[in-house]
Design an enzyme around this catalytic site. Structure first.
Site, mmCIF file in Angstrom:
data_model
loop_
_atom_site.group_PDB
_atom_site.id
_atom_site.type_symbol
_atom_site.label_atom_id
_atom_site.label_comp_id
_atom_site.label_asym_id
_atom_site.label_seq_id
_atom_site.Cartn_x
_atom_site.Cartn_y
_atom_site.Cartn_z
ATOM 1 N N THR A 1 0.859 -1.183 0.000
ATOM 2 C CA THR A 1 0.000 0.000 0.000
ATOM 3 C C THR A 1 0.897 1.236 0.000
ATOM 4 O OG1 THR A 1 -0.027 0.043 2.397
ATOM 5 C CG2 THR A 1 -1.797 -1.170 1.339
ATOM 6 N N GLU B 1 -5.602 -3.778 -1.616
ATOM 7 C CA GLU B 1 -6.058 -4.967 -0.882
ATOM 8 C C GLU B 1 -7.094 -5.781 -1.647
ATOM 9 O OE1 GLU B 1 -5.605 -1.933 0.278
ATOM 10 O OE2 GLU B 1 -4.851 -1.956 2.339
ATOM 11 N N LYS C 1 -16.016 16.857 9.276
ATOM 12 C CA LYS C 1 -17.055 16.810 10.319
ATOM 13 C C LYS C 1 -17.358 18.232 10.768
ATOM 14 C CE LYS C 1 -15.087 12.517 11.148
ATOM 15 N NZ LYS C 1 -13.648 12.496 10.982
ATOM 16 N N TRP D 1 -21.590 15.220 8.690
ATOM 17 C CA TRP D 1 -20.533 14.906 7.735
ATOM 18 C C TRP D 1 -20.739 15.634 6.413
ATOM 19 C CZ3 TRP D 1 -19.720 8.856 7.967
ATOM 20 C CH2 TRP D 1 -19.140 8.537 9.199
HETATM 21 P P1 AMP Z 1 -4.834 2.194 -3.404
HETATM 22 O O1 AMP Z 1 -4.695 1.062 -2.452
HETATM 23 O O2 AMP Z 1 -3.639 3.080 -3.449
HETATM 24 O O3 AMP Z 1 -5.251 1.725 -4.752
HETATM 25 O O4 AMP Z 1 -5.997 3.130 -2.866
HETATM 26 C C1 AMP Z 1 -7.299 2.627 -2.666
HETATM 27 C C2 AMP Z 1 -8.215 3.754 -2.292
HETATM 28 O O5 AMP Z 1 -8.402 4.625 -3.394
HETATM 29 C C3 AMP Z 1 -9.602 3.317 -1.918
HETATM 30 O O6 AMP Z 1 -9.684 2.839 -0.597
HETATM 31 C C4 AMP Z 1 -10.381 4.596 -2.131
HETATM 32 O O7 AMP Z 1 -10.241 5.477 -1.033
HETATM 33 C C5 AMP Z 1 -9.689 5.204 -3.320
HETATM 34 N N1 AMP Z 1 -10.439 4.896 -4.536
HETATM 35 C C6 AMP Z 1 -10.231 3.919 -5.428
HETATM 36 N N2 AMP Z 1 -11.108 3.986 -6.436
HETATM 37 C C7 AMP Z 1 -11.923 5.031 -6.178
HETATM 38 C C8 AMP Z 1 -13.039 5.631 -6.839
HETATM 39 N N3 AMP Z 1 -13.497 5.172 -7.990
HETATM 40 N N4 AMP Z 1 -13.620 6.694 -6.248
HETATM 41 C C9 AMP Z 1 -13.167 7.191 -5.076
HETATM 42 N N5 AMP Z 1 -12.122 6.688 -4.421
HETATM 43 C C10 AMP Z 1 -11.500 5.623 -4.960
#
Ligand code: AMP
Length: 540
Positions: free
Chosen positions: A187, A332, A439, A444
């Site tokens: 991550t 994940e 918040k 929210w």
């Molecule tokens: P990563 O592990 O770096 O791919 O980040 C994953 C995170 O990206 C998710 O938990 C979301 O917060 C954000 N994310 C992924 N796809 C979207 C989407 N289509 N719209 C909004 N947030 C997204």
């Protein structure tokens, strides 16, 4: 007693994807933009031969089953060969994000116990910075021929082509357990150290199969696929695998991800499907608009990683005839977990309503289940209004992080850290990250909804909203905006524009115009940085 089905028990393996691609679509092309020289082009059958040569080379280097091979590389054909050679031969492919801070890169290379690191010549300076801190790495291999293999001070660098050349294009892929680890990705770790997700052969194969479904990305031999989403992040949405399953021509963009380079590649290679983060598509559309261009062959594009602004969805669809497939996933979840997936009834909606629907993150794909829960963990109704933490489970969702003692799950579900709603029809909408939601006075405010509303203003190129500490309301929204070139408008115009689109108490307390927004290695705006910089603007 329930009888056991009398079917073969064949494992789902990455080597089988390569063999299938080569056997069924052997003449299908892989086109790759390289750091040096012209476009490289060859076939699935060439890919399979060279992947086998590289699998032999890895054995020759003395790697044993389960050894880890790191990569710091663009989307290109040698990286693709490594994807198959490493995982297929029972090793673990650890894709590293080159945009991580060098300290984090060192951390993940050591934590993963990489024994070999493959890198593109572009990243030679990075290798110089990290190599002496990575004592377990025995071989640093530049993904190029000898002529383009740079000398890196203090590091013995081998050329990929020189390793490959003496090896036979024949390799017996081992019959692995489908649950064994195939690939590893960390991550991005905005807080604390990055955490590793070790994908199994089974998880990757199922996720890649899912990509091929019509409601997902519909990858078949009729398509030409351009994965802009990097191979170092979330397996490029498993498109490097899905393309061989479906038989699609694969176009790899290498290091040039600007609008002009992508548009040129889409046109010359007749790309029909692409996938990437919204910031990439903003750059592309800006280039296309400024130069009065269009798309000749592009049919649809997958978008995810952060929310795709509704205004951009409308532009792609109404002006350029490109369907946006808006998906959600995270490191994940191996690749795609939800996708817009419109029904016939959705398709018949007036354009405005259809775009509203696509702006949501959509329905979970088969194999993935989703729910939202309140702070006590109780499941919230699917009413499109109740918002809580998004929980996910399925065949390609992480169970525990690499080398972690305990499970990452809560009652069998993975807590995503995203705040979402789910409609009665199952359409999920991400409202925020738990750490980004604002918040205000106990209520929210969704930063994503506000950003979407701001992005609809014709002069806005990019918008980000953060919650800023406020003496009366705890937090109030602050809007940061990058104007489009030549756009002339001031704060009040934008605030008035927003007042007509969101609840009155959502309207940001202030707007700051900036030249650019900090975008991290995975294409997301770095709100941590913005909070650090502007976090006391309402209290000072
Ligand atoms: P990563 O592990 O770096 O791919 O980040 C994953 C995170 O990206 C998710 O938990 C979301 O917060 C954000 N994310 C992924 N796809 C979207 C989407 N289509 N719209 C909004 N947030 C997204």
């Amino acid at each position: 007693m329930q009888p056991i089905g009398k079917m073969m028990d064949r494992p789902l393996l990455i080597s089988a994807i390569l063999e299938h691609g080569a056997a069924q679509f052997g003449q299908q092309e892989v086109v790759s933009r390289e750091t040096h020289g012209p476009l490289h082009r060859y076939t699935f059958s060439d890919l399979a031969k060279r992947a086998k040569q590289f699998a032999n080379a890895l054995q020759h280097l003395g790697l044993r089953p389960g050894s880890v091979v790191g990569s710091i590389a663009w989307n290109n054909y040698r990286h693709l060969e490594a994807y198959y050679a490493v995982s297929g031969s029972g090793l673990v492919m650890h894709t590293c994000n080159p945009r991580l801070h060098p300290e984090q890169l060192i951390y993940i290379i050591n934590h993963a116990e990489d024994e070999v690191v493959l890198f593109d010549s572009t990243f030679a300076p990075l290798i110089k910075a990290v190599a002496s801190h990575c004592p377990r790495v025995k071989h640093w291999v530049c993904l190029s021929e000898a002529a383009h293999t740079p000398a890196v001070e203090g590091v013995k660098v081998q050329s990929y082509e020189e390793l490959l050349a003496p090896q036979a294009p024949v390799f017996e892929w081992p019959d692995l357990d489908e649950k064994s680890g195939a690939a590893l990705c960390y991550t991005s770790g905005t807080t604390g150290n990055p955490k590793g997700v070790l994908y199994s052969h089974r998880a990757i194969t199922l996720s890649a199969l899912s990509d091929c479904l019509p409601g997902v990305l519909c990858i078949s031999a009729q398509e030409t696929v351009l994965p802009v989403v990097p191979m170092f992040h979330i397996n490029a949405w498993c498109l490097p695998y899905a393309s061989l399953i479906g038989g699609a021509k694969l176009v790899l963009p290498g290091p040039r991800l600007d609008g002009a380079s992508l548009h040129e590649l889409m046109e010359t290679e007749k790309v029909t499907v692409s996938a990437g983060v919204p910031t990439i598509w903003m750059g592309l559309i800006q280039h296309v608009e400024q130069n009065n261009l269009h798309f000749t062959t592009m049919r649809r594009t997958g978008v995810g990683g952060s929310a795709m602004p509704r205004a951009l969805i409308a532009k792609f669809s109404d002006v350029y005839g490109v369907e946006v497939c808006h998906g959600w996933g995270m490191t994940e979840t191996t690749a795609v977990a939800t996708m817009s997936n419109l029904s016939a009834a959705d398709m018949a909606l007036p354009a405005q309503e259809r775009h509203d629907r696509v702006a949501k993150q959509g329905k979970s794909v088969f194999g993935v289940e989703i729910k939202v829960v309140d702070e006590q963990g109780a499941t919230l109704p699917r009413d499109g209004v109740s918002q809580g933490e998004l929980m996910v489970r399925g065949q390609w969702i992480v169970e525990r992080y690499h080398k972690a003692e305990g499970s990452a799950l809560v009652n069998g579900w993975f807590p995503t850290g995203d705040i979402a709603t789910i409609s009665p029809e199952g359409v999920m909408q991400i409202k925020d990250r738990t750490k980004d939601v604002i918040k205000s006075g106990g209520e929210w405010i969704s930063s994503i909804d506000l950003e979407n509303a701001a992005a609809a203003h014709p002069g806005v190129a990019m918008a980000a909203v953060i919650g800023v500490a406020h003496p009366k309301w705890d937090e109030r929204p602050l809007l940061l905006v990058v104007r489009k070139p030549q756009a002339e408008f001031e704060k009040q115009e934008l605030l008035d524009f927003l007042a007509g689109r969101v609840a009155k108490w959502w309207v940001p307390d202030d707007v700051v115009f900036v030249d650019s927004l900090p975008v991290g290695g995975t294409g997301k705006v770095q709100k941590n940085e913005l909070r650090q910089k502007y976090g006391s603007i309402f209290s000072s």
